[in-house]
Scaffold this motif. Structure first.
Motif, PDB file in Angstrom:
ATOM      1  N   PRO A  35       0.824  -1.210   0.000  1.00  0.00           N
ATOM      2  CA  PRO A  35       0.000   0.000   0.000  1.00  0.00           C
ATOM      3  C   PRO A  35       0.859   1.261   0.000  1.00  0.00           C
ATOM      4  N   GLY A  36       0.349   2.274  -0.689  1.00  0.00           N
ATOM      5  CA  GLY A  36       1.072   3.536  -0.798  1.00  0.00           C
ATOM      6  C   GLY A  36       0.845   4.141  -2.164  1.00  0.00           C
ATOM      7  N   CYS A  53      -2.105  -4.313  -3.530  1.00  0.00           N
ATOM      8  CA  CYS A  53      -2.778  -4.800  -2.322  1.00  0.00           C
ATOM      9  C   CYS A  53      -4.203  -4.271  -2.234  1.00  0.00           C
ATOM     10  N   GLY A  54      -4.814  -4.067  -3.385  1.00  0.00           N
ATOM     11  CA  GLY A  54      -6.166  -3.519  -3.462  1.00  0.00           C
ATOM     12  C   GLY A  54      -6.133  -2.153  -4.109  1.00  0.00           C
ATOM     13  N   ALA A  55      -7.096  -1.917  -5.010  1.00  0.00           N
ATOM     14  CA  ALA A  55      -7.050  -0.695  -5.817  1.00  0.00           C
ATOM     15  C   ALA A  55      -7.132   0.572  -4.984  1.00  0.00           C
ATOM     16  N   TYR A  56      -7.763   0.505  -3.840  1.00  0.00           N
ATOM     17  CA  TYR A  56      -7.877   1.707  -3.021  1.00  0.00           C
ATOM     18  C   TYR A  56      -6.713   1.839  -2.039  1.00  0.00           C
ATOM     19  N   ASP A 116      -3.124  -6.399 -11.380  1.00  0.00           N
ATOM     20  CA  ASP A 116      -4.277  -6.654 -10.524  1.00  0.00           C
ATOM     21  C   ASP A 116      -4.164  -5.832  -9.246  1.00  0.00           C
ATOM     22  N   GLY A 117      -5.290  -5.234  -8.844  1.00  0.00           N
ATOM     23  CA  GLY A 117      -5.373  -4.644  -7.521  1.00  0.00           C
ATOM     24  C   GLY A 117      -4.661  -3.324  -7.342  1.00  0.00           C
ATOM     25  N   ASN A 143      -8.675  -3.562 -11.026  1.00  0.00           N
ATOM     26  CA  ASN A 143      -7.976  -2.288 -10.938  1.00  0.00           C
ATOM     27  C   ASN A 143      -8.960  -1.124 -10.972  1.00  0.00           C
ATOM     28  N   ARG A 144      -8.430   0.041 -10.682  1.00  0.00           N
ATOM     29  CA  ARG A 144      -9.207   1.286 -10.766  1.00  0.00           C
ATOM     30  C   ARG A 144      -8.399   2.269 -11.598  1.00  0.00           C
TER      31      ARG A 144
END
Length: 530
Positions: A35-36, A53-56, A116-117, A143-144
């Protein structure tokens, strides 16, 4: 996260370089990004998995500030490709994440390449995610992409319009958020160009994107046989182009067809034809709502130049023609400033429209080409499903018993209902002009440019006059329906299309939905939410 039992896992922490991790990885490895927020323009030139580790949580900002960022990106791309001159990449330079499957010694195919993510944002030329060439089998998932601009595509772009065959086969774009991106010479949300055989765009949210070409949400341009666009939410996207030209600014939600600006093998370019056409494409199970073709055709779906050379080469064998299937979609509350608020078709020889709901779409006839020469009032056009006359080139290509003058789709088991037609009346609003309802306010089915009628069967229509006896006119019992609330304004510096259309309210409480009774709405042409 993805597990690679035969590959290594490379971890990237905040402050470290994603590109350096990719450079150090081998085929089949995973690069896991913590994340970051990372300020990079990443080039994936090996079949590795780039895993956030997740799109947000994991965000890549592709802004090209400071000023030396572009020079560094071009230098890196040159090293990857083994070339000294990368100026040909200027129209697609510095996407946030770029896949290059043609790098010497690192072919895609044997191992999986995937992103991904992650969130991708901030690109100004190359868009959020760009697949260049030979990116076979790439998976773009979870993804975003938000707030990116691209010459050829804003959010996710597969190939480029200046390449006849990008060899980006079997690409999957799954479960992504593609929001608030912009395309300049290509689609705003997701762009697919020639050579993307058997692609799949599935379960994506494509919302609030803009293009000044065609395909506000999703655009398929050029031959990519076996394309599948399924189970997506395609809402509130827009296209607008000021020039007085047909073939641009069509398909507020989805555009499918040949790309006449870059392929002139058949028909001689705009507005003559779409070259090799589109290949076989299926659009199924999507929600297509609230999209706007602000100066063109097909608010929900536009298909143009699907066929060309394929008919010319096989005039007596329809099985060899490209086919377009539109199945099980909800196409509602879209708007076209010219014609076909729901679906608009031209130069499509083999189309099936089955099991769809096409309702509450509007055509406003405010585009410049809707005005007869010298008239201050425009001519109204069809609003639900509109089929246009073939270009002279395609009409002449058919042979034997298969002569066609216009797109005549198979229409079975659809709900085509309460699609409204308007025109610009210059006497309204103290001479400033405004929208007036067509004499027949609901215009569900139309053929334009040549004499002919569409032939629906087993459909629910607002009015069944002149159609097959299997059709019925009855209330389809929708839940929480609404009419669009539209406003128009004149902007004198828009290069021809000087009337702009906008939705007044995009979000309404259920209690505010305008739900007319079937009998009264048909009888009085209710336009209170015009």
């Amino acid at each position: 996260l993805h597990i690679a039992p035969t590959g290594a896992v490379h971890h990237v922490s905040a402050g470290q370089s994603i590109q350096a991790a990719i450079d150090g990885a081998a085929a089949g490895d995973i690069v896991v990004v913590a994340p970051g927020t990372y300020s990079e323009n990443v080039i994936v030139y090996k079949p590795v998995v780039l895993q956030g580790c997740g799109a947000y949580s994991t965000i890549i900002n592709g802004s090209t500030n400071p000023t030396d960022t572009l020079a560094q990106w071009h230098e890196k791309l040159g090293d990857v490709l083994g070339i000294a001159d990368t100026t040909s990449y200027q129209p697609k330079e510095a996407p946030v994440v770029m896949f290059v499957g043609s790098a010497p010694g690192n072919p895609f195919g044997g191992s999986k390449a995937q992103v991904d993510g992650l969130t991708m944002m901030g690109a100004v030329t190359g868009g959020g995610i760009y697949l260049d060439t030979d990116a076979t089998g790439v998976i773009v998932s979870n993804n975003r992409t938000i707030g990116n601009q691209g010459q050829y595509g804003g959010g996710i772009t597969i190939g480029a319009p200046d390449i006849d065959d990008s060899n980006n086969d079997d690409v999957q774009v799954l479960y992504n958020e593609v929001v608030q991106n912009a395309g300049v010479r290509g689609p705003g949300g997701i762009a697919v160009f020639a050579g993307s055989t058997d692609y799949r765009l599935s379960h994506n949210h494509v919302i609030g994107n803009f293009s000044r070409y065609s395909g506000g949400g999703i655009g398929h341009m050029g031959v990519s046989n076996g394309g599948l666009i399924d189970a997506n939410v395609v809402c509130f996207n827009e296209v607008f182009f000021g020039a007085l030209a047909q073939g641009t600014a069509d398909g507020g939600g989805i555009y499918v067809g040949g790309d006449p600006l870059f392929n002139t093998d058949f028909g001689g370019g705009v507005p003559g034809g779409g070259g090799d056409g589109s290949g076989d494409v299926t659009i199924t199970g999507n929600l297509i709502q609230g999209n706007l073709a602000g100066s063109g055709n097909g608010g929900g779906i536009c298909a143009r130049f699907v066929n060309g050379v394929d008919v010319e080469d096989n005039p007596n064998d329809p099985t060899m023609w490209h086919s377009l299937g539109i199945f099980n979609n909800i196409v509602v509350n879209n708007v076209a400033a010219f014609s076909g608020g729901g679906i608009w078709l031209k130069d499509c020889a083999r189309v099936s429209i089955v099991n769809n709901t096409v309702a509450y779409n509007d055509s406003t006839s405010t585009a410049a080409l809707a005005f007869p020469a010298g008239s201050l009032d425009s001519m109204a056009h069809g609003a639900g499903i509109v089929a246009s006359a073939h270009t002279a080139e395609l009409a002449a290509a058919f042979g034997g018993g298969y002569l066609q003058q216009f797109t005549n789709p198979l229409l079975v088991n659809n709900i085509v209902f309460f699609n409204r037609s308007f025109y610009n009346d210059h006497t309204l609003n103290s001479g400033a002009g405004g929208l007036a309802a067509h004499t027949t306010p609901y215009w569900d089915l139309a053929v334009e440019g040549v004499a002919g009628v569409l032939a629906p069967t087993d459909c629910i229509l607002t009015d069944t006059t002149g159609t097959d006896a299997s059709n019925i006119s009855t209330d389809p019992m929708f839940y929480a329906v609404y009419f669009n609330e539209l406003a128009t304004a004149s902007v004198m510096d828009e290069g021809g299309n000087y009337i702009s259309v906008r939705h007044v309210n995009l979000i309404k409480d259920a209690a505010d939905h305008h739900v007319p009774s079937f009998s009264s709405a048909v009888g009085n042409g209710d336009a209170s939410h015009m």
